[in-house]
Design a protein around this motif. Structure first.
Motif, PDB file in Angstrom:
ATOM      1  N   LEU A  17      19.290  88.083 -25.195  1.00 56.76           N
ATOM      2  CA  LEU A  17      18.343  88.146 -24.082  1.00 56.76           C
ATOM      3  C   LEU A  17      17.623  86.820 -23.876  1.00 56.76           C
ATOM      4  O   LEU A  17      17.366  86.420 -22.737  1.00 56.76           O
ATOM      5  N   HIS A  22      16.068  86.735 -20.142  1.00 56.73           N
ATOM      6  CA  HIS A  22      15.625  88.049 -19.689  1.00 56.73           C
ATOM      7  C   HIS A  22      14.633  88.684 -20.658  1.00 56.73           C
ATOM      8  O   HIS A  22      14.613  88.376 -21.849  1.00 56.73           O
ATOM      9  N   MET A  24      12.949  92.485 -21.923  1.00 55.16           N
ATOM     10  CA  MET A  24      13.229  93.924 -21.990  1.00 55.16           C
ATOM     11  C   MET A  24      11.995  94.699 -22.420  1.00 55.16           C
ATOM     12  O   MET A  24      11.024  94.135 -22.923  1.00 55.16           O
ATOM     13  N   LEU A  91      11.354 100.400 -16.746  1.00 58.85           N
ATOM     14  CA  LEU A  91      11.755  99.165 -16.076  1.00 58.85           C
ATOM     15  C   LEU A  91      10.799  98.858 -14.920  1.00 58.85           C
ATOM     16  O   LEU A  91      10.318  97.729 -14.784  1.00 58.85           O
ATOM     17  N   ASP A  97      13.584  92.889 -16.882  1.00 58.68           N
ATOM     18  CA  ASP A  97      14.999  92.846 -16.526  1.00 58.68           C
ATOM     19  C   ASP A  97      15.804  94.016 -17.071  1.00 58.68           C
ATOM     20  O   ASP A  97      16.846  94.353 -16.519  1.00 58.68           O
ATOM     21  N   LEU A  98      15.360  94.611 -18.171  1.00 56.80           N
ATOM     22  CA  LEU A  98      16.124  95.671 -18.821  1.00 56.80           C
ATOM     23  C   LEU A  98      15.173  96.610 -19.554  1.00 56.80           C
ATOM     24  O   LEU A  98      14.185  96.171 -20.134  1.00 56.80           O
ATOM     25  N   THR A 126      18.885  98.431 -15.713  1.00 54.50           N
ATOM     26  CA  THR A 126      18.659  97.085 -15.197  1.00 54.50           C
ATOM     27  C   THR A 126      18.344  97.252 -13.719  1.00 54.50           C
ATOM     28  O   THR A 126      18.357  98.369 -13.203  1.00 54.50           O
ATOM     29  N   LYS A 127      18.106  96.169 -13.053  1.00 55.76           N
ATOM     30  CA  LYS A 127      17.820  96.257 -11.626  1.00 55.76           C
ATOM     31  C   LYS A 127      19.038  96.731 -10.838  1.00 55.76           C
ATOM     32  O   LYS A 127      18.897  97.274  -9.744  1.00 55.76           O
ATOM     33  N   GLU A 128      20.229  96.564 -11.421  1.00 56.53           N
ATOM     34  CA  GLU A 128      21.467  96.916 -10.725  1.00 56.53           C
ATOM     35  C   GLU A 128      21.985  98.314 -11.039  1.00 56.53           C
ATOM     36  O   GLU A 128      22.649  98.927 -10.209  1.00 56.53           O
ATOM     37  N   THR A 130      21.925 101.990 -14.021  1.00 56.82           N
ATOM     38  CA  THR A 130      21.409 102.719 -15.175  1.00 56.82           C
ATOM     39  C   THR A 130      22.588 103.354 -15.892  1.00 56.82           C
ATOM     40  O   THR A 130      23.386 104.062 -15.280  1.00 56.82           O
ATOM     41  N   ALA A 160      25.155  95.877 -22.400  1.00 59.93           N
ATOM     42  CA  ALA A 160      24.664  95.573 -21.047  1.00 59.93           C
ATOM     43  C   ALA A 160      24.684  94.072 -20.769  1.00 59.93           C
ATOM     44  O   ALA A 160      24.729  93.647 -19.618  1.00 59.93           O
ATOM     45  N   TYR A 161      24.659  93.281 -21.846  1.00 63.36           N
ATOM     46  CA  TYR A 161      24.660  91.821 -21.715  1.00 63.36           C
ATOM     47  C   TYR A 161      25.907  91.201 -22.314  1.00 63.36           C
ATOM     48  O   TYR A 161      25.880  90.088 -22.815  1.00 63.36           O
TER      49      TYR A 161
END
Length: 163
Positions: A17, A22, A24, A91, A97-98, A126-128, A130, A160-161
């Protein structure tokens, strides 16, 4: 309570991260803050951890991270729907970010045929998107269920990353 495997995962989460730039947040029920505790066991974690919401009770889930009461009433606190809502609510509240969220039954009591001891639902938002995961760790004891939950939550953050 943190073993070497969990500490290594926490270090990987921190490093990944920070590299991504980012931040979290955690939303924890059955782990009571252990995910954030694992992350903060790594020096420098303040660069990537906003903090955590320990939402052990249903009331806390609603008041702190906006999980709708009706969702809990309909599906139960230990459900995919609530895990997703916890992650999304954390979030949004933290503006990061996460978010990773966990809700489960660590035991020794509280289980049923439908939702046995060792059942845990995970959410990563995340913003994009779940993501959700469901695990049944079995009745290996409260500490064991909680430790396994921390590990899986950290693994989900890493996934996720994934580079």
């Amino acid at each position: 309570m943190l073993d070497n495997e969990t500490l290594a995962l926490a270090k990987k989460v921190n490093d990944r991260l920070i590299l991504a730039g980012h931040i979290m947040v955690t939303a924890e029920s059955c782990t009571g803050g252990l995910i954030a505790g694992a992350i903060t066991s790594v020096s420098g974690s303040s660069a990537m951890l906003y903090g955590g919401f320990v939402t052990y009770s249903n009331r806390a889930k609603t008041a702190m991270i906006d999980v709708p009461e009706a969702l809990i009433d309909t599906h139960g606190a230990v459900s995919e729907e609530v895990a997703r809502a916890m992650a999304e609510g954390a979030l949004k509240r933290a503006g990061v970010d996460l978010a990773v969220a966990v809700t489960g039954i660590a035991g020794p009591g509280g289980g049923s045929d439908e939702k046995p001891i060792g059942l845990v639902h995970f959410g990563v938002a995340t913003k994009e998107r779940t993501l959700h995961r469901k695990d049944l760790f079995g009745d290996g004891g409260r500490d064991w269920v909680r430790q396994m939950t921390v590990r899986v939550a950290l693994e989900m953050v890493l996934d996720a990353y994934a580079p």
